[in-house]
Design an enzyme around this catalytic site. Structure first.
Site, PDB file in Angstrom:
ATOM      1  NE  ARG A 228      -4.295  -1.210  -0.114  1.00 36.72           N
ATOM      2  CZ  ARG A 228      -4.435  -2.168  -1.034  1.00 36.72           C
ATOM      3  NH1 ARG A 228      -3.484  -2.412  -1.912  1.00 36.72           N
ATOM      4  NH2 ARG A 228      -5.550  -2.881  -1.091  1.00 36.72           N
ATOM      5  CG  HIS A 276      -3.486  -0.240  -7.100  1.00 36.04           C
ATOM      6  ND1 HIS A 276      -3.851   0.354  -5.913  1.00 36.04           N
ATOM      7  CD2 HIS A 276      -3.606  -1.582  -6.886  1.00 36.04           C
ATOM      8  CE1 HIS A 276      -4.191  -0.578  -5.041  1.00 36.04           C
ATOM      9  NE2 HIS A 276      -4.049  -1.772  -5.617  1.00 36.04           N
TER      10      HIS A 276
HETATM   11  P1  NDP Z   1      -1.590 -11.281   4.417  1.00 39.11           P
HETATM   12  O1  NDP Z   1      -2.524 -10.781   5.442  1.00 39.11           O
HETATM   13  O2  NDP Z   1      -1.669 -12.704   3.998  1.00 39.11           O
HETATM   14  O3  NDP Z   1      -0.081 -11.002   4.863  1.00 39.11           O
HETATM   15  C1  NDP Z   1       0.312  -9.793   5.449  1.00 39.11           C
HETATM   16  C2  NDP Z   1       1.723  -9.951   5.950  1.00 39.11           C
HETATM   17  O4  NDP Z   1       2.158  -8.682   6.459  1.00 39.11           O
HETATM   18  C3  NDP Z   1       1.834 -10.955   7.099  1.00 39.11           C
HETATM   19  O5  NDP Z   1       3.020 -11.712   6.973  1.00 39.11           O
HETATM   20  C4  NDP Z   1       1.927 -10.045   8.322  1.00 39.11           C
HETATM   21  O6  NDP Z   1       2.635 -10.591   9.423  1.00 39.11           O
HETATM   22  C5  NDP Z   1       2.689  -8.881   7.757  1.00 39.11           C
HETATM   23  N1  NDP Z   1       2.510  -7.692   8.595  1.00 39.11           N
HETATM   24  C6  NDP Z   1       1.366  -7.040   8.886  1.00 39.11           C
HETATM   25  N2  NDP Z   1       1.602  -6.025   9.738  1.00 39.11           N
HETATM   26  C7  NDP Z   1       2.933  -6.048   9.989  1.00 39.11           C
HETATM   27  C8  NDP Z   1       3.787  -5.283  10.808  1.00 39.11           C
HETATM   28  N3  NDP Z   1       3.325  -4.282  11.563  1.00 39.11           N
HETATM   29  N4  NDP Z   1       5.096  -5.594  10.848  1.00 39.11           N
HETATM   30  C9  NDP Z   1       5.584  -6.625  10.107  1.00 39.11           C
HETATM   31  N5  NDP Z   1       4.815  -7.401   9.297  1.00 39.11           N
HETATM   32  C10 NDP Z   1       3.511  -7.108   9.247  1.00 39.11           C
HETATM   33  O7  NDP Z   1      -1.789 -10.309   3.140  1.00 39.11           O
HETATM   34  P2  NDP Z   1      -1.491 -10.633   1.608  1.00 39.11           P
HETATM   35  O8  NDP Z   1      -0.127 -11.193   1.481  1.00 39.11           O
HETATM   36  O9  NDP Z   1      -2.626 -11.382   1.013  1.00 39.11           O
HETATM   37  O10 NDP Z   1      -1.561  -9.140   0.995  1.00 39.11           O
HETATM   38  C11 NDP Z   1      -0.660  -8.157   1.440  1.00 39.11           C
HETATM   39  C12 NDP Z   1      -1.069  -6.790   0.924  1.00 39.11           C
HETATM   40  O11 NDP Z   1      -0.811  -6.667  -0.476  1.00 39.11           O
HETATM   41  C13 NDP Z   1      -2.566  -6.450   0.997  1.00 39.11           C
HETATM   42  O12 NDP Z   1      -2.948  -6.085   2.307  1.00 39.11           O
HETATM   43  C14 NDP Z   1      -2.685  -5.289   0.023  1.00 39.11           C
HETATM   44  O13 NDP Z   1      -2.423  -4.073   0.694  1.00 39.11           O
HETATM   45  C15 NDP Z   1      -1.560  -5.578  -0.972  1.00 39.11           C
HETATM   46  N6  NDP Z   1      -2.083  -5.922  -2.298  1.00 39.11           N
HETATM   47  C16 NDP Z   1      -1.754  -5.132  -3.362  1.00 39.11           C
HETATM   48  C17 NDP Z   1      -2.195  -5.452  -4.621  1.00 39.11           C
HETATM   49  C18 NDP Z   1      -1.783  -4.654  -5.811  1.00 39.11           C
HETATM   50  O14 NDP Z   1      -2.326  -4.868  -6.909  1.00 39.11           O
HETATM   51  N7  NDP Z   1      -0.819  -3.747  -5.683  1.00 39.11           N
HETATM   52  C19 NDP Z   1      -3.061  -6.613  -4.859  1.00 39.11           C
HETATM   53  C20 NDP Z   1      -3.303  -7.404  -3.680  1.00 39.11           C
HETATM   54  C21 NDP Z   1      -2.857  -7.043  -2.452  1.00 39.11           C
HETATM   55  P3  NDP Z   1       2.078 -11.911  10.203  1.00 39.11           P
HETATM   56  O15 NDP Z   1       2.297 -13.038   9.208  1.00 39.11           O
HETATM   57  O16 NDP Z   1       2.944 -12.019  11.372  1.00 39.11           O
HETATM   58  O17 NDP Z   1       0.633 -11.664  10.487  1.00 39.11           O
HETATM   59  C1  OXD Z   2      -5.930  -5.633  -3.483  1.00 43.01           C
HETATM   60  C2  OXD Z   2      -5.531  -4.629  -4.422  1.00 43.01           C
HETATM   61  O1  OXD Z   2      -5.894  -5.370  -2.298  1.00 43.01           O
HETATM   62  O2  OXD Z   2      -5.878  -4.731  -5.604  1.00 43.01           O
HETATM   63  O3  OXD Z   2      -6.308  -6.737  -3.913  1.00 43.01           O
HETATM   64  O4  OXD Z   2      -4.808  -3.689  -4.064  1.00 43.01           O
END
Ligand code: NDP
Ligand code: OXD
Length: 313
Positions: A228, A276
């Site tokens: 993000r 994006h």
């Molecule tokens: P998940 O919830 O599966 O994974 C999130 C990861 O981030 C976890 O490993 C979590 O740690 C870690 N995390 C969260 N907060 C912290 C913190 N404060 N410090 C360290 N690590 C942290 O999410 P996804 O992998 O499915 O997706 C990740 C993000 O990708 C989405 O939230 C979205 O914002 C973004 N995204 C962007 C897209 C795009 O087109 N650009 C498309 C899809 C998603 P823990 O494992 O310990 O909980």
């Molecule tokens: C998602 C994105 O969160 O598209 O899937 O950013």
């Protein structure tokens, strides 16, 4: 019963069509349609108007049509209902493609060769092996873990950082605030796949940038962000690209989208910018996923991929 589709900024037609194909016996409605709000049990949403979901008294489950849920968690009137997010191989695979593409663009010095080609110049540079480059993934969730798998298969040294401790085969894992410094110190190419939460907002700032490894083969660190936009302090990245503390960057997500025409990001050196699109939500694949989850829920199985409202992801 009725399924509501409320997607702001996306064309709804493909979603309606794909959902109707996947669930021919359901009524699918859009916000402007004439329908009885009491019949809506499921809502499939992307950036719904704040307060809108609170107007459906019999709503049971909210499906975020993205993997990220900050578009929902910022709604002060979000009903206290289960929120299911997208975890699907189609979306995951798309993100892994973006990560691999952008890691390779920097690793293989593509900005240099594109400029050389434009100048009709034959300018080979020394090329390092992937095994000489340390990639560090912030976020070892669904997307981060799949990206590590692909990068490992190409031979990169891969590290990962998460909130809680993890074990991932072949990956040097770090976690929490105490793990951040050592993780950054071993990272040549930083890849953020973090969700936006109170803890991750503005996380990648000048201090984090300056803590990245400086002794890697690329001559300095590279930063990729497809998590993000608001996790990164964009002005700090632009400064670091301009004065050479960071050698290159790829951004897919931004503090303000679309990126304003006067943003310095458009002109920052060695910055690849995509609008994006790293992992688009595909209506056909994701309609099948949601309809499958609804069927499982109605058959009495527990909902999967639930958002933890306390954690914010
Ligand atoms: P998940 O919830 O599966 O994974 C999130 C990861 O981030 C976890 O490993 C979590 O740690 C870690 N995390 C969260 N907060 C912290 C913190 N404060 N410090 C360290 N690590 C942290 O999410 P996804 O992998 O499915 O997706 C990740 C993000 O990708 C989405 O939230 C979205 O914002 C973004 N995204 C962007 C897209 C795009 O087109 N650009 C498309 C899809 C998603 P823990 O494992 O310990 O909980
Ligand atoms: C998602 C994105 O969160 O598209 O899937 O950013």
């Amino acid at each position: 019963m009725t399924i509501l589709v409320a997607v702001r900024g996306w064309k709804p037609d493909h979603w309606i069509h794909a959902l109707q194909e996947a669930a021919p016996d359901r009524r699918i409605v859009l916000p402007g349609d004439a329908f009885d709000p009491t019949t809506v049990r499921y809502a499939l949403v992307w950036k719904p108007e704040p307060g809108y979901l609170a107007t459906f008294p019999n709503l049971e489950v909210i499906f975020s049509l993205g993997a990220g849920v900050d578009h929902l968690t910022t709604d002060p009137d979000l009903p206290d209902l289960p929120v299911v997010r997208i975890v699907d191989p189609d979306l995951t695979g798309r993100m892994t493609e973006w990560v691999v593409l952008n890691v390779l663009l920097h690793h293989r010095r593509h900005a240099h060769y594109a400029a050389a080609q434009a100048a009709r110049a034959w300018q080979p540079l020394r090329q390092w092996a992937a095994s000489a480059v340390r990639v560090g993934i912030m976020g070892l969730g669904e997307l981060g873990r799949d990206a590590t798998r692909a990068l490992l298969s190409l031979g990169f040294k891969v590290g990962g950082w998460s909130r809680t401790g993890k074990q991932v085969d072949g990956v040097e894992c770090f976690h929490g605030t105490e793990g951040l410094g050592p993780f950054l110190a071993r990272t040549d190419i930083l890849v953020s796949l973090l969700p936006l939460t109170a803890e991750t907002e503005n996380l990648i700032d000048r201090a984090v940038i300056d803590a990245l490894a400086k002794d890697g083969p690329l001559g300095g660190p590279v930063i990729l962000n497809a998590g993000r936009g608001r996790s990164l302090v964009e002005a700090d990245l632009v400064d670091a690209l301009s004065d050479g503390r960071v050698k290159g960057a790829s951004l897919d997500v931004f503090a303000s989208e679309p990126v304003p025409p006067d943003s310095p990001l458009w002109r920052a050196p060695n910055l690849f910018l995509t609008p994006h699109v790293a992992a688009e939500s595909d209506p056909v694949a994701l309609s099948r996923y949601v309809v499958g989850e609804i069927a499982a829920y109605e058959a009495g199985r527990p909902l999967r991929h639930l958002v933890d409202r306390g954690k914010g992801y």
